[in-house]
Write a protein that holds these residues in place. Structure first.
Motif, PDB file in Angstrom:
ATOM      1  N   MET A 174     -35.373 -47.627 -12.069  1.00  0.00           N
ATOM      2  CA  MET A 174     -35.292 -46.646 -13.157  1.00  0.00           C
ATOM      3  C   MET A 174     -36.053 -47.146 -14.379  1.00  0.00           C
ATOM      4  SD  MET A 174     -31.504 -44.949 -13.299  1.00  0.00           S
ATOM      5  CE  MET A 174     -30.551 -46.427 -13.156  1.00  0.00           C
ATOM      6  N   LEU A 175     -35.818 -48.405 -14.738  1.00  0.00           N
ATOM      7  CA  LEU A 175     -36.477 -48.945 -15.925  1.00  0.00           C
ATOM      8  C   LEU A 175     -37.975 -49.112 -15.714  1.00  0.00           C
ATOM      9  CD1 LEU A 175     -33.754 -51.474 -17.098  1.00  0.00           C
ATOM     10  CD2 LEU A 175     -34.286 -49.207 -18.021  1.00  0.00           C
ATOM     11  N   GLN A 176     -38.377 -49.487 -14.503  1.00  0.00           N
ATOM     12  CA  GLN A 176     -39.808 -49.588 -14.223  1.00  0.00           C
ATOM     13  C   GLN A 176     -40.471 -48.209 -14.321  1.00  0.00           C
ATOM     14  OE1 GLN A 176     -39.430 -51.486 -10.359  1.00  0.00           O
ATOM     15  NE2 GLN A 176     -40.284 -53.405 -11.168  1.00  0.00           N
ATOM     16  N   ALA A 177     -39.808 -47.194 -13.776  1.00  0.00           N
ATOM     17  CA  ALA A 177     -40.350 -45.832 -13.860  1.00  0.00           C
ATOM     18  C   ALA A 177     -40.420 -45.372 -15.304  1.00  0.00           C
ATOM     19  CB  ALA A 177     -39.486 -44.870 -13.032  1.00  0.00           C
ATOM     20  N   PHE A 178     -39.379 -45.661 -16.067  1.00  0.00           N
ATOM     21  CA  PHE A 178     -39.338 -45.273 -17.478  1.00  0.00           C
ATOM     22  C   PHE A 178     -40.471 -45.950 -18.250  1.00  0.00           C
ATOM     23  CE2 PHE A 178     -37.896 -45.712 -21.868  1.00  0.00           C
ATOM     24  CZ  PHE A 178     -37.563 -44.412 -22.161  1.00  0.00           C
ATOM     25  N   ASP A 179     -40.647 -47.259 -18.020  1.00  0.00           N
ATOM     26  CA  ASP A 179     -41.728 -47.991 -18.694  1.00  0.00           C
ATOM     27  C   ASP A 179     -43.090 -47.406 -18.329  1.00  0.00           C
ATOM     28  OD1 ASP A 179     -40.037 -49.702 -20.031  1.00  0.00           O
ATOM     29  OD2 ASP A 179     -40.282 -51.358 -18.608  1.00  0.00           O
ATOM     30  N   GLY A 180     -43.292 -47.121 -17.044  1.00  0.00           N
ATOM     31  CA  GLY A 180     -44.566 -46.541 -16.616  1.00  0.00           C
ATOM     32  C   GLY A 180     -44.804 -45.196 -17.259  1.00  0.00           C
ATOM     33  N   SER A 181     -43.770 -44.365 -17.306  1.00  0.00           N
ATOM     34  CA  SER A 181     -43.894 -43.043 -17.925  1.00  0.00           C
ATOM     35  C   SER A 181     -44.224 -43.171 -19.409  1.00  0.00           C
ATOM     36  CB  SER A 181     -42.599 -42.264 -17.723  1.00  0.00           C
ATOM     37  OG  SER A 181     -42.659 -41.021 -18.350  1.00  0.00           O
ATOM     38  N   ARG A 182     -43.543 -44.093 -20.080  1.00  0.00           N
ATOM     39  CA  ARG A 182     -43.797 -44.297 -21.513  1.00  0.00           C
ATOM     40  C   ARG A 182     -45.210 -44.806 -21.769  1.00  0.00           C
ATOM     41  NH1 ARG A 182     -39.393 -47.727 -24.481  1.00  0.00           N
ATOM     42  NH2 ARG A 182     -41.191 -48.623 -25.483  1.00  0.00           N
ATOM     43  N   ASP A 183     -45.755 -45.540 -20.800  1.00  0.00           N
ATOM     44  CA  ASP A 183     -47.112 -46.070 -20.962  1.00  0.00           C
ATOM     45  C   ASP A 183     -48.176 -45.079 -20.508  1.00  0.00           C
ATOM     46  OD1 ASP A 183     -46.192 -48.413 -22.051  1.00  0.00           O
ATOM     47  OD2 ASP A 183     -46.287 -49.541 -20.178  1.00  0.00           O
ATOM     48  N   GLY A 184     -47.776 -43.860 -20.129  1.00  0.00           N
ATOM     49  CA  GLY A 184     -48.735 -42.815 -19.815  1.00  0.00           C
ATOM     50  C   GLY A 184     -49.050 -42.640 -18.343  1.00  0.00           C
ATOM     51  N   ALA A 185     -48.368 -43.350 -17.466  1.00  0.00           N
ATOM     52  CA  ALA A 185     -48.624 -43.202 -16.031  1.00  0.00           C
ATOM     53  C   ALA A 185     -48.072 -41.862 -15.559  1.00  0.00           C
ATOM     54  CB  ALA A 185     -47.967 -44.341 -15.255  1.00  0.00           C
ATOM     55  N   THR A 186     -48.744 -41.266 -14.591  1.00  0.00           N
ATOM     56  CA  THR A 186     -48.236 -40.024 -14.004  1.00  0.00           C
ATOM     57  C   THR A 186     -47.112 -40.378 -13.027  1.00  0.00           C
ATOM     58  OG1 THR A 186     -49.723 -40.070 -12.098  1.00  0.00           O
ATOM     59  CG2 THR A 186     -50.555 -38.994 -14.115  1.00  0.00           C
ATOM     60  N   GLN A 187     -46.344 -39.366 -12.644  1.00  0.00           N
ATOM     61  CA  GLN A 187     -45.274 -39.608 -11.682  1.00  0.00           C
ATOM     62  C   GLN A 187     -45.852 -40.098 -10.352  1.00  0.00           C
ATOM     63  OE1 GLN A 187     -42.592 -36.294 -11.396  1.00  0.00           O
ATOM     64  NE2 GLN A 187     -42.069 -36.370 -13.578  1.00  0.00           N
ATOM     65  N   GLN A 188     -46.995 -39.577  -9.998  1.00  0.00           N
ATOM     66  CA  GLN A 188     -47.640 -39.998  -8.748  1.00  0.00           C
ATOM     67  C   GLN A 188     -48.064 -41.468  -8.837  1.00  0.00           C
ATOM     68  OE1 GLN A 188     -50.688 -37.322  -7.449  1.00  0.00           O
ATOM     69  NE2 GLN A 188     -50.900 -38.296  -5.456  1.00  0.00           N
ATOM     70  N   ASP A 189     -48.598 -41.880 -10.000  1.00  0.00           N
ATOM     71  CA  ASP A 189     -48.960 -43.292 -10.208  1.00  0.00           C
ATOM     72  C   ASP A 189     -47.723 -44.189 -10.073  1.00  0.00           C
ATOM     73  OD1 ASP A 189     -51.593 -42.574 -10.751  1.00  0.00           O
ATOM     74  OD2 ASP A 189     -51.280 -42.560 -12.938  1.00  0.00           O
ATOM     75  N   ILE A 190     -46.627 -43.750 -10.672  1.00  0.00           N
ATOM     76  CA  ILE A 190     -45.382 -44.528 -10.618  1.00  0.00           C
ATOM     77  C   ILE A 190     -44.898 -44.656  -9.175  1.00  0.00           C
ATOM     78  CG2 ILE A 190     -42.955 -44.558 -11.329  1.00  0.00           C
ATOM     79  CD1 ILE A 190     -43.917 -43.080 -13.919  1.00  0.00           C
ATOM     80  N   ALA A 191     -44.963 -43.572  -8.418  1.00  0.00           N
ATOM     81  CA  ALA A 191     -44.545 -43.597  -7.009  1.00  0.00           C
ATOM     82  C   ALA A 191     -45.407 -44.563  -6.201  1.00  0.00           C
ATOM     83  CB  ALA A 191     -44.605 -42.193  -6.414  1.00  0.00           C
ATOM     84  N   GLN A 192     -46.706 -44.560  -6.466  1.00  0.00           N
ATOM     85  CA  GLN A 192     -47.599 -45.458  -5.734  1.00  0.00           C
ATOM     86  C   GLN A 192     -47.237 -46.917  -5.992  1.00  0.00           C
ATOM     87  OE1 GLN A 192     -51.620 -44.366  -6.724  1.00  0.00           O
ATOM     88  NE2 GLN A 192     -51.510 -42.438  -5.604  1.00  0.00           N
ATOM     89  N   ILE A 193     -46.832 -47.223  -7.204  1.00  0.00           N
ATOM     90  CA  ILE A 193     -46.465 -48.606  -7.546  1.00  0.00           C
ATOM     91  C   ILE A 193     -45.082 -48.948  -6.994  1.00  0.00           C
ATOM     92  CG2 ILE A 193     -45.939 -50.198  -9.439  1.00  0.00           C
ATOM     93  CD1 ILE A 193     -48.894 -49.577  -9.250  1.00  0.00           C
ATOM     94  N   LEU A 194     -44.077 -48.115  -7.280  1.00  0.00           N
ATOM     95  CA  LEU A 194     -42.697 -48.437  -6.889  1.00  0.00           C
ATOM     96  C   LEU A 194     -42.471 -48.380  -5.386  1.00  0.00           C
ATOM     97  CD1 LEU A 194     -40.451 -46.719  -9.595  1.00  0.00           C
ATOM     98  CD2 LEU A 194     -41.199 -49.086  -9.447  1.00  0.00           C
ATOM     99  N   PHE A 195     -43.075 -47.402  -4.729  1.00  0.00           N
ATOM    100  CA  PHE A 195     -42.810 -47.201  -3.307  1.00  0.00           C
ATOM    101  C   PHE A 195     -43.975 -47.614  -2.417  1.00  0.00           C
ATOM    102  CE2 PHE A 195     -40.170 -43.839  -5.417  1.00  0.00           C
ATOM    103  CZ  PHE A 195     -38.955 -44.492  -5.221  1.00  0.00           C
ATOM    104  N   ARG A 196     -45.034 -48.159  -3.047  1.00  0.00           N
ATOM    105  CA  ARG A 196     -46.207 -48.647  -2.305  1.00  0.00           C
ATOM    106  C   ARG A 196     -46.804 -47.562  -1.405  1.00  0.00           C
ATOM    107  NH1 ARG A 196     -45.690 -54.254  -3.233  1.00  0.00           N
ATOM    108  NH2 ARG A 196     -43.541 -54.883  -3.514  1.00  0.00           N
ATOM    109  N   THR A 197     -46.955 -46.388  -1.994  1.00  0.00           N
ATOM    110  CA  THR A 197     -47.559 -45.279  -1.254  1.00  0.00           C
ATOM    111  C   THR A 197     -49.053 -45.255  -1.561  1.00  0.00           C
ATOM    112  OG1 THR A 197     -47.262 -43.660  -3.016  1.00  0.00           O
ATOM    113  CG2 THR A 197     -45.447 -43.927  -1.447  1.00  0.00           C
ATOM    114  N   GLY A 198     -49.791 -44.660  -0.702  1.00  0.00           N
ATOM    115  CA  GLY A 198     -51.214 -44.495  -0.946  1.00  0.00           C
ATOM    116  C   GLY A 198     -51.457 -43.183  -1.679  1.00  0.00           C
ATOM    117  N   PRO A 199     -52.698 -42.941  -2.029  1.00  0.00           N
ATOM    118  CA  PRO A 199     -53.017 -41.664  -2.682  1.00  0.00           C
ATOM    119  C   PRO A 199     -52.736 -40.493  -1.743  1.00  0.00           C
ATOM    120  CG  PRO A 199     -54.917 -43.165  -2.704  1.00  0.00           C
ATOM    121  CD  PRO A 199     -53.855 -43.800  -1.867  1.00  0.00           C
TER     122      PRO A 199
END
Length: 175
Positions: free
Chosen positions: A110-135
């Motif tokens: 939750m906090l990693q997603a929140f930090d990413g969102s606050r830093d301007g990352a899109t939800q898709q970018d956050i998912a790629q980082i947290l869940f190791r998904t590809g584009p």
């Protein structure tokens, strides 16, 4: 905040009925940690990477006893005192059971997603980082379970940041 955090150990002067000369009493100066002289607070490292807050409300030099209110949080406070005793007597430190491993992992995400969102990352970018998904394509993203997981993580993270984190300080209670 000590009333919210059941891991805070409050030390007070021991009642005369409990004080015997042959007992070994805790000398607060022997505890490792930083003393906040204005509040007589100490953060004591537990050796397992965590720490416990110890508040002393007694005059210096008096034998100390842990104060545990007989309320619904009494069991949680006993656990905190048990952890402090383990440190004092160089025993194995019992784990903090306020959160399960899964709850700690979710709070971290939750906090990693929140930090990413606050830093301007899109939800898709956050998912790629947290869940190791590809584009993925736009259509795939719209139907993706990761999209809904990120939306839920961000919703819960905003609630936590807005003050909901306090529930993490308390033990789960059976109703």
């Amino acid at each position: 905040m000590a009333q919210d955090d059941t891991s805070v150990v409050v030390l007070a002067a021991a009642p005369d009925e409990l004080v015997r000369a042959e007992h070994h009493w805790l000398d607060p100066e022997r505890l490792d940690g930083d003393l906040d002289a204005a509040r007589a607070d100490r953060m004591v490292p537990l050796g397992d990477g965590s720490q416990i807050q110890v508040m002393s409300v007694a005059r210096e030099g008096l034998p100390l006893a842990a104060v545990i209110p007989l309320d619904i949080d009494g069991f949680a406070r006993l656990e905190a005192v048990h952890r402090l005793w383990a440190v004092m007597h160089r025993r194995t430190i019992p784990p903090d059971t306020r959160l399960t491993r899964q709850q700690r992992q979710r709070a971290r995400r939750m906090l990693q997603a929140f930090d990413g969102s606050r830093d301007g990352a899109t939800q898709q970018d956050i998912a790629q980082i947290l869940f190791r998904t590809g584009p993925v394509t736009r259509d795939e993203w719209q139907a993706s379970s990761y999209r809904f997981a990120i939306m839920a993580l961000l919703k819960d993270a905003r609630a936590m940041v807005a003050g909901g984190y306090r529930h993490l300080l308390r033990h789960r209670r059976r109703t």
